[in-house]
Motif scaffolding. Sequence first.
Motif, PDB file in Angstrom:
ATOM      1  N   CYS A  33       4.521   4.981  18.320  1.00 18.43           N
ATOM      2  CA  CYS A  33       3.596   5.025  17.268  1.00 18.43           C
ATOM      3  C   CYS A  33       4.016   6.359  16.759  1.00 18.43           C
ATOM      4  O   CYS A  33       4.062   6.376  15.458  1.00 18.43           O
ATOM      5  CB  CYS A  33       2.149   5.313  18.015  1.00 18.43           C
ATOM      6  SG  CYS A  33       1.678   3.768  18.855  1.00 18.43           S
ATOM      7  N   GLY A  34       4.309   7.433  17.596  1.00 21.59           N
ATOM      8  CA  GLY A  34       4.647   8.587  16.819  1.00 21.59           C
ATOM      9  C   GLY A  34       5.768   8.596  15.876  1.00 21.59           C
ATOM     10  O   GLY A  34       5.728   9.217  15.037  1.00 21.59           O
ATOM     11  N   GLN A  35       6.803   7.881  16.295  1.00 30.20           N
ATOM     12  CA  GLN A  35       8.051   7.550  15.628  1.00 30.20           C
ATOM     13  C   GLN A  35       7.683   6.786  14.268  1.00 30.20           C
ATOM     14  O   GLN A  35       8.414   6.936  13.256  1.00 30.20           O
ATOM     15  CB  GLN A  35       8.905   6.852  16.593  1.00 30.20           C
ATOM     16  CG  GLN A  35       9.383   7.774  17.467  1.00 30.20           C
ATOM     17  CD  GLN A  35      10.130   6.934  18.677  1.00 30.20           C
ATOM     18  OE1 GLN A  35      10.471   5.764  18.633  1.00 30.20           O
ATOM     19  NE2 GLN A  35      10.689   7.933  19.822  1.00 30.20           N
ATOM     20  N   SER A  36       6.904   5.837  14.421  1.00 32.82           N
ATOM     21  CA  SER A  36       6.678   4.931  13.235  1.00 32.82           C
ATOM     22  C   SER A  36       5.564   5.452  12.194  1.00 32.82           C
ATOM     23  O   SER A  36       5.721   5.336  11.286  1.00 32.82           O
ATOM     24  CB  SER A  36       5.906   3.764  13.927  1.00 32.82           C
ATOM     25  OG  SER A  36       6.642   3.089  14.708  1.00 32.82           O
ATOM     26  N   MET A  37       4.832   6.538  12.554  1.00 35.22           N
ATOM     27  CA  MET A  37       3.859   7.076  11.670  1.00 35.22           C
ATOM     28  C   MET A  37       4.340   7.878  10.492  1.00 35.22           C
ATOM     29  O   MET A  37       3.945   7.567   9.442  1.00 35.22           O
ATOM     30  CB  MET A  37       2.986   8.093  12.385  1.00 35.22           C
ATOM     31  CG  MET A  37       1.727   8.497  11.641  1.00 35.22           C
ATOM     32  SD  MET A  37       0.520   9.077  12.680  1.00 35.22           S
ATOM     33  CE  MET A  37       0.000   8.146  13.955  1.00 35.22           C
ATOM     34  N   PRO A  38       5.681   8.264  10.617  1.00 37.73           N
ATOM     35  CA  PRO A  38       6.317   8.923   9.357  1.00 37.73           C
ATOM     36  C   PRO A  38       6.850   7.908   8.368  1.00 37.73           C
ATOM     37  O   PRO A  38       6.595   8.038   7.112  1.00 37.73           O
ATOM     38  CB  PRO A  38       7.429   9.857   9.831  1.00 37.73           C
ATOM     39  CG  PRO A  38       7.171  10.154  11.383  1.00 37.73           C
ATOM     40  CD  PRO A  38       6.340   8.904  11.768  1.00 37.73           C
ATOM     41  N   VAL A  39       7.207   6.962   8.818  1.00 38.94           N
ATOM     42  CA  VAL A  39       7.650   5.464   8.143  1.00 38.94           C
ATOM     43  C   VAL A  39       6.325   5.229   7.372  1.00 38.94           C
ATOM     44  O   VAL A  39       6.318   4.764   6.270  1.00 38.94           O
ATOM     45  CB  VAL A  39       8.359   4.562   8.880  1.00 38.94           C
ATOM     46  CG1 VAL A  39       8.607   3.245   8.224  1.00 38.94           C
ATOM     47  CG2 VAL A  39       9.646   4.979   9.558  1.00 38.94           C
ATOM     48  N   PHE A  40       5.113   4.849   8.073  1.00 40.55           N
ATOM     49  CA  PHE A  40       4.043   4.366   7.349  1.00 40.55           C
ATOM     50  C   PHE A  40       3.304   5.352   6.456  1.00 40.55           C
ATOM     51  O   PHE A  40       2.985   5.020   5.446  1.00 40.55           O
ATOM     52  CB  PHE A  40       2.879   4.096   8.747  1.00 40.55           C
ATOM     53  CG  PHE A  40       1.697   3.731   8.274  1.00 40.55           C
ATOM     54  CD1 PHE A  40       1.578   2.269   8.136  1.00 40.55           C
ATOM     55  CD2 PHE A  40       0.634   4.315   8.049  1.00 40.55           C
ATOM     56  CE1 PHE A  40       0.551   1.418   7.667  1.00 40.55           C
ATOM     57  CE2 PHE A  40      -0.737   3.596   7.486  1.00 40.55           C
ATOM     58  CZ  PHE A  40      -0.723   2.298   7.433  1.00 40.55           C
ATOM     59  N   GLU A  41       3.496   6.617   6.737  1.00 40.26           N
ATOM     60  CA  GLU A  41       2.971   7.374   5.668  1.00 40.26           C
ATOM     61  C   GLU A  41       3.771   7.572   4.579  1.00 40.26           C
ATOM     62  O   GLU A  41       3.305   7.859   3.400  1.00 40.26           O
ATOM     63  CB  GLU A  41       3.036   8.869   6.406  1.00 40.26           C
ATOM     64  CG  GLU A  41       1.655   9.117   7.324  1.00 40.26           C
ATOM     65  CD  GLU A  41       1.615  10.124   8.223  1.00 40.26           C
ATOM     66  OE1 GLU A  41       2.805  10.849   8.495  1.00 40.26           O
ATOM     67  OE2 GLU A  41       0.731  10.440   8.816  1.00 40.26           O
ATOM     68  N   ALA A  42       5.116   7.509   4.683  1.00 43.51           N
ATOM     69  CA  ALA A  42       6.195   7.397   3.580  1.00 43.51           C
ATOM     70  C   ALA A  42       5.733   6.283   2.512  1.00 43.51           C
ATOM     71  O   ALA A  42       5.862   6.240   1.520  1.00 43.51           O
ATOM     72  CB  ALA A  42       7.503   7.550   3.892  1.00 43.51           C
ATOM     73  N   CYS A  43       5.416   5.302   3.316  1.00 44.58           N
ATOM     74  CA  CYS A  43       5.214   3.697   2.757  1.00 44.58           C
ATOM     75  C   CYS A  43       3.825   3.977   1.756  1.00 44.58           C
ATOM     76  O   CYS A  43       3.683   3.427   0.637  1.00 44.58           O
ATOM     77  CB  CYS A  43       4.724   2.549   3.511  1.00 44.58           C
ATOM     78  SG  CYS A  43       4.711   0.994   2.977  1.00 44.58           S
ATOM     79  N   ALA A  44       2.917   4.734   2.292  1.00 46.87           N
ATOM     80  CA  ALA A  44       1.687   4.974   1.672  1.00 46.87           C
ATOM     81  C   ALA A  44       1.954   5.998   0.440  1.00 46.87           C
ATOM     82  O   ALA A  44       1.242   5.617  -0.565  1.00 46.87           O
ATOM     83  CB  ALA A  44       0.644   5.726   2.786  1.00 46.87           C
ATOM     84  N   ALA A  45       2.713   6.772   0.399  1.00 45.22           N
ATOM     85  CA  ALA A  45       3.182   7.689  -0.597  1.00 45.22           C
ATOM     86  C   ALA A  45       3.805   6.729  -1.783  1.00 45.22           C
ATOM     87  O   ALA A  45       3.690   6.939  -2.899  1.00 45.22           O
ATOM     88  CB  ALA A  45       3.937   8.827  -0.231  1.00 45.22           C
ATOM     89  N   ARG A  46       4.622   5.914  -1.356  1.00 41.13           N
ATOM     90  CA  ARG A  46       5.095   4.904  -2.336  1.00 41.13           C
ATOM     91  C   ARG A  46       4.313   3.858  -2.971  1.00 41.13           C
ATOM     92  O   ARG A  46       4.641   3.574  -4.128  1.00 41.13           O
ATOM     93  CB  ARG A  46       6.415   4.169  -1.811  1.00 41.13           C
ATOM     94  CG  ARG A  46       7.699   4.786  -1.397  1.00 41.13           C
ATOM     95  CD  ARG A  46       8.991   4.039  -0.794  1.00 41.13           C
ATOM     96  NE  ARG A  46       8.475   2.939  -0.168  1.00 41.13           N
ATOM     97  CZ  ARG A  46       8.437   3.102   1.375  1.00 41.13           C
ATOM     98  NH1 ARG A  46       8.487   4.308   1.850  1.00 41.13           N
ATOM     99  NH2 ARG A  46       8.268   2.093   2.173  1.00 41.13           N
ATOM    100  N   TYR A  47       3.332   3.561  -2.446  1.00 40.26           N
ATOM    101  CA  TYR A  47       2.406   2.358  -2.949  1.00 40.26           C
ATOM    102  C   TYR A  47       0.966   2.832  -2.957  1.00 40.26           C
ATOM    103  O   TYR A  47      -0.115   2.832  -2.638  1.00 40.26           O
ATOM    104  CB  TYR A  47       2.233   1.098  -1.775  1.00 40.26           C
ATOM    105  CG  TYR A  47       3.487   0.437  -1.800  1.00 40.26           C
ATOM    106  CD1 TYR A  47       3.771  -0.641  -2.673  1.00 40.26           C
ATOM    107  CD2 TYR A  47       4.438   0.792  -0.923  1.00 40.26           C
ATOM    108  CE1 TYR A  47       4.879  -1.214  -2.420  1.00 40.26           C
ATOM    109  CE2 TYR A  47       5.643  -0.192  -0.795  1.00 40.26           C
ATOM    110  CZ  TYR A  47       6.027  -1.075  -1.513  1.00 40.26           C
ATOM    111  OH  TYR A  47       7.054  -1.883  -1.444  1.00 40.26           O
TER     112      TYR A  47
END
Length: 128
Positions: A33-47
């Motif tokens: 989960c900790g490794q995935s969170m930055p990917v999720f947050e970057a997605c939020a920044a794109r959309y």
Amino acid sequence: MPVLEMTKENHHDMVAAGGILLVDCWAPWCATCGQSMPVFEACAARYTQHRFAKLDTEAQAELRDAMGIEHLPTVVLYRDGLLLFGQAGSFSAERLDDIISQAEGLDMDVVRAQIATDRGETPPRTPK
């Protein structure tokens, strides 16, 4: 748009607000989960036209159970108040983009009609 915190108190309002809501279900002890969170947050920044939330399944155990979350991390997507996607696993940026793109491309009138048909109900009519 910032990633919001989902709780049992705001869950209903967040889902009912309409549009696309992507939820990252995680726990503090979950290394993936900790490794995935930055990917999720970057997605939020794109959309920025969509909403993104994090659900701490440890702190929100009652909501976790109500949502049927059994494995972590899990990504859940709602559109216009309807649960369209929920899957456990670590998702790449490309996979999250694909999930969002598919949700954006849906005709929600068709989705609602199919749900009504599946329930044995009369499909809602769409205004002309």
